[in-house]
Write a protein that holds these residues in place. Structure first.
Motif, PDB file in Angstrom:
ATOM      1  N   ASP A  83       0.896  -1.137  -0.490  1.00 21.83           N
ATOM      2  CA  ASP A  83       0.182  -0.090   0.000  1.00 21.83           C
ATOM      3  C   ASP A  83       0.761   0.714   0.117  1.00 21.83           C
ATOM      4  O   ASP A  83       1.781   1.235   0.824  1.00 21.83           O
TER       5      ASP A  83
ATOM      6  N   THR B  99      -3.191   1.789   9.870  1.00 25.58           N
ATOM      7  CA  THR B  99      -3.412   1.285   8.443  1.00 25.58           C
ATOM      8  C   THR B  99      -4.251   1.797   7.289  1.00 25.58           C
ATOM      9  O   THR B  99      -3.978   1.464   6.562  1.00 25.58           O
TER      10      THR B  99
ATOM     11  N   GLN C  95     -14.933   6.437   0.511  1.00 28.77           N
ATOM     12  CA  GLN C  95     -14.725   4.363  -0.011  1.00 28.77           C
ATOM     13  C   GLN C  95     -13.285   4.158   0.574  1.00 28.77           C
ATOM     14  O   GLN C  95     -13.728   2.540   1.058  1.00 28.77           O
ATOM     15  N   ARG C  96     -12.326   4.792   0.563  1.00 29.25           N
ATOM     16  CA  ARG C  96     -11.396   3.751   1.402  1.00 29.25           C
ATOM     17  C   ARG C  96     -11.320   3.752   2.770  1.00 29.25           C
ATOM     18  O   ARG C  96     -11.460   2.945   3.327  1.00 29.25           O
TER      19      ARG C  96
ATOM     20  N   MET D  10     -14.523   3.574   4.674  1.00 30.64           N
ATOM     21  CA  MET D  10     -15.864   1.801   3.934  1.00 30.64           C
ATOM     22  C   MET D  10     -14.966   0.576   3.272  1.00 30.64           C
ATOM     23  O   MET D  10     -14.888  -0.369   4.795  1.00 30.64           O
ATOM     24  N   GLU D  11     -13.433   0.466   2.979  1.00 31.20           N
ATOM     25  CA  GLU D  11     -12.686  -0.689   2.755  1.00 31.20           C
ATOM     26  C   GLU D  11     -11.830  -1.259   3.609  1.00 31.20           C
ATOM     27  O   GLU D  11     -11.854  -1.903   4.143  1.00 31.20           O
ATOM     28  N   LYS D  12     -12.001  -0.080   5.105  1.00 28.73           N
ATOM     29  CA  LYS D  12     -10.987  -0.908   5.949  1.00 28.73           C
ATOM     30  C   LYS D  12     -11.813  -1.267   7.473  1.00 28.73           C
ATOM     31  O   LYS D  12     -11.633  -1.860   8.594  1.00 28.73           O
ATOM     32  N   ARG D  13     -13.350  -0.937   7.176  1.00 30.40           N
ATOM     33  CA  ARG D  13     -14.467  -1.124   8.071  1.00 30.40           C
ATOM     34  C   ARG D  13     -14.259  -2.519   8.741  1.00 30.40           C
ATOM     35  O   ARG D  13     -13.938  -2.328  10.462  1.00 30.40           O
TER      36      ARG D  13
ATOM     37  N   GLU E  65     -11.361  -4.644   8.827  1.00 31.78           N
ATOM     38  CA  GLU E  65     -10.277  -4.770   9.397  1.00 31.78           C
ATOM     39  C   GLU E  65     -10.084  -4.103  11.200  1.00 31.78           C
ATOM     40  O   GLU E  65      -9.968  -4.598  12.015  1.00 31.78           O
TER      41      GLU E  65
END
Length: 663
Positions: free
Chosen positions: A135, A283, A315-316, A318-321, A323
């Protein structure tokens, strides 16, 4: 009013109601203590609609701007800003993992040992791999945090791997100037803030200045320009970043990510606010200072609070929720907003509490179960209705001073205000009674004065202690080294301790005021002027203008109520009551050797202006229910409480007034 002496918590026992109270237990389970922030629109943040943003209206926007401008070292209601503002406080173990973080620590120690053995000769070729980071945000964060924490290291990316080695330029510069100057200069170079400059210490040796000039121009000539200024022994070298012409044109994606603010509601369990922020920052590949919030929430509770993070698209996030959920954090109401939050931008907090095993203070002589239940119900109803009508003493809660600590934070704060840095450090490292790893490390430091060995024993999770020990290892444990150790902490962490001392004095002041002057408003008391609805300011001109000294005529006519009376938190911009309480403050501070204290510690860049706090606080929207639970469900009488408190008021203190004991 009732005053019985000191409670087990160390807080004065002074109440405004005379009911009997009852015994019970809180926080038996994490879910027994739920705290929900109330936003400036009066909505609970876990149920508020996601549409309103921090810029809802011109009026609200203007008010928020004023609040932000007024918020300095002490906030409007004496909260303090613990925002982590630099990568110093970013826990590298969050980014790298504990094992790699410890390897990095050992790598740095080995480099230092090599320097001592080589006596400044050419460094070796030691390298350490920090691992692979696919990343790009995480890679950027690793580079930034490592170089800021260890300016003498250079980070190299061999995609996707990051390796570190000693920076030979740093080694060369540190032979010409002090290591502290070399570190600060490399942080200045790494930051690349346009129009910024860095000035070395004055140097009367012209030949030595010439050597420094030559080095800087040879190694960094494309980036900086140097010049000497001053006269004779005060001549110093100033370094300025060169103008870079037209700034690089950012791509549309870069502009979007740099300027975006994303708001969300954070629900956390058994987790400190700053601990949660550190993990989310690591993160997402941003800094903890990119997160803003309205207030710090309890650790041992389920809490809901608003947050805003910049440079992260919804959006980003939401993608980590998923985790984040693994670490006890749930994110909801994720949406774009126009600006960050400011500390103190909330109305208060809503509490949903459960008190278990409710029982009388005295032995219950009732014979039947029904009689016992009626007696307990009578005690609970009387207590709650009394506090609902009269409020409670607005003490700072025990968490302000550090619960369960052998030496509490206010003792450390007093030593800092006395500018006794060595004593402050030794108090800071006072161990707990147990034999846990942090206590072992602290005990080792106090017994041996060996910061290096103590650092090896201190768990990686103890960020404050490790920052202090690193500085003590580097600068020594004398007065100057201890001062530098305190400076190694972010400002918000440093100022926490003097604030704790001032909070302790305030608690003692309100107990003394009620015990000696009673519940009436007395001549010389301080009150808010009628019509003033703002909370406390830390700005001298505005706050003193709004604080009024009660006159003899106003006392006789009963113009003001006790709920309007304020007491000052000690500081350099507040006025003190013009009655017996003014003398009490002077004598209390003199007892601690602070009779001439200006509440500034220049060596630590701390300024405490002080503020005003109402003596009493009130709960609102109270609802309660008393139930008898079966033995299998915990047994006994269980009291469920729901109420709202203003910001900076403590639910545990409210319960203390209700129950007449430390819950």
């Amino acid at each position: 009013m009732k005053q019985d002496g000191d409670a087990a918590s160390g807080l004065p026992v002074c109440f405004v109601s005379s009911h009997e109270g009852f015994l019970g237990s809180i926080k038996k389970l994490i879910k027994d203590f739920v705290v929900t922030e109330i936003d400036i629109h009066g909505q609970q943040v876990n149920t508020a609609a996601s549409a309103p943003a921090p810029h809802c209206s011109e009026e609200v926007s203007s008010r928020c701007k004023e609040e932000a401008e007024e918020h300095h070292a002490f906030s409007a209601d004496c909260r303090f800003d613990l925002t982590i503002s630099s990568p110093d406080s970013l826990d590298l173990s969050m980014i790298l993992g504990q094992a790699v973080s410890e390897q990095l620590e050992q790598f740095v120690v080995s480099l230092r040992d090599d320097v001592m053995e080589d006596e400044g000769e050419t460094p070796g070729n030691k390298e350490l791999s920090l691992g692979s980071f696919t990343d790009k945000y995480q890679r950027a964060n690793v580079h930034r945090a490592v170089r800021h924490r260890f300016p003498f290291l250079m980070t190299v990316t061999i995609q996707p791997e990051i390796r570190v080695r000693e920076d030979p330029d740093y080694r060369e510069l540190s032979q010409l100037v002090t290591e502290e100057e070399a570190e600060d200069f490399f942080r200045f170079i790494d930051a690349k803030v346009q129009d910024s400059s860095y000035t070395f210490h004055p140097d009367e040796n012209k030949e030595h200045r010439t050597a420094v000039h030559h080095f800087l121009n040879r190694r960094f000539g494309k980036l900086v320009e140097t010049k000497s200024f001053g006269e004779q022994e005060r001549t110093a070298i100033s370094v300025r970043l060169r103008e870079r012409g037209r700034p690089k044109k950012r791509t549309a994606d870069e502009r979007r990510e740099e300027d975006v603010y994303t708001a969300f509601t954070l629900c956390k369990e058994n987790l400190e606010t700053l601990e949660a922020i550190s993990y989310m920052a690591a993160t997402l590949g941003v800094l903890p200072s990119d997160f803003t919030y309205a207030g710090i929430k309890d650790k041992r509770a389920v809490t809901y609070q608003s947050m805003v993070v910049k440079k992260v698209l919804p959006q980003r996030l939401m993608e980590k929720r998923a985790e984040f959920e693994k670490r006890g954090m749930r994110l909801s109401q994720i949406r774009s907003v126009a600006e960050p939050l400011t500390l103190g931008r909330l109305q208060g907090n809503h509490f949903d509490l459960v008190v278990r095993n409710v029982r009388p203070h005295a032995v219950d002589d009732a014979h039947t179960s029904a009689e016992k239940q009626r007696h307990i119900a009578s005690l609970v109803e009387e207590a709650l209705e009394n506090v609902k009508a009269r409020g409670f003493v607005n003490y700072y809660g025990p968490q302000r001073f550090g619960t369960g600590q052998g030496v509490q934070s206010d003792h450390v704060g007093l030593a800092l205000l006395q500018e006794d840095m060595v004593t402050a450090v030794r108090l800071f490292f006072s161990p707990e009674d147990g034999d846990d790893p942090p206590s072992q490390a602290k005990r080792h430091f106090l017994q041996t004065d060996n910061a290096k060995e103590s650092l090896a024993l201190m768990p990686v999770s103890k960020a404050r202690e490790r920052l202090m020990l690193r500085a003590l290892n580097r600068y020594g444990t004398g007065p100057e080294g201890c001062a530098k150790a305190w400076l190694s902490l972010p400002h918000g962490m440093r100022v926490f301790y003097p604030h704790a001392y001032c909070s302790r004095v305030w608690n003692e002041a309100v107990a003394h005021r009620l015990a000696t002057l009673g519940h009436g408003v007395r001549q010389g008391d301080l009150v808010w002027m009628q019509g003033v609805v703002d909370n406390m300011d830390d700005n001298e001109e505005s706050s003193t203008a709004k604080v009024h000294v009660v006159t003899e005529r106003e006392e006789q006519q009963g113009v003001y109520s006790l709920a309007q009376v304020l007491l000052p938190m000690p500081g350099n911009t507040v006025k003190y009551p013009e009655n017996a309480m003014g003398m009490w403050y002077r004598e209390r501070l003199a007892r601690d050797g602070l009779e001439s204290c200006r509440f500034r510690v220049g060596s630590l860049k701390m300024n405490l202006p002080g503020c005003y706090r109402p003596m009493l606080a009130n709960l609102c929207n109270l609802r309660y229910q008393l139930q008898t639970k079966e033995e299998g469900a915990g047994g006994g009488e269980v009291l469920t409480l729901n109420f709202d408190l203003d910001s900076s008021c403590y639910a545990t203190i409210c319960l203390r007034e209700i129950m007449k004991c430390d819950p």
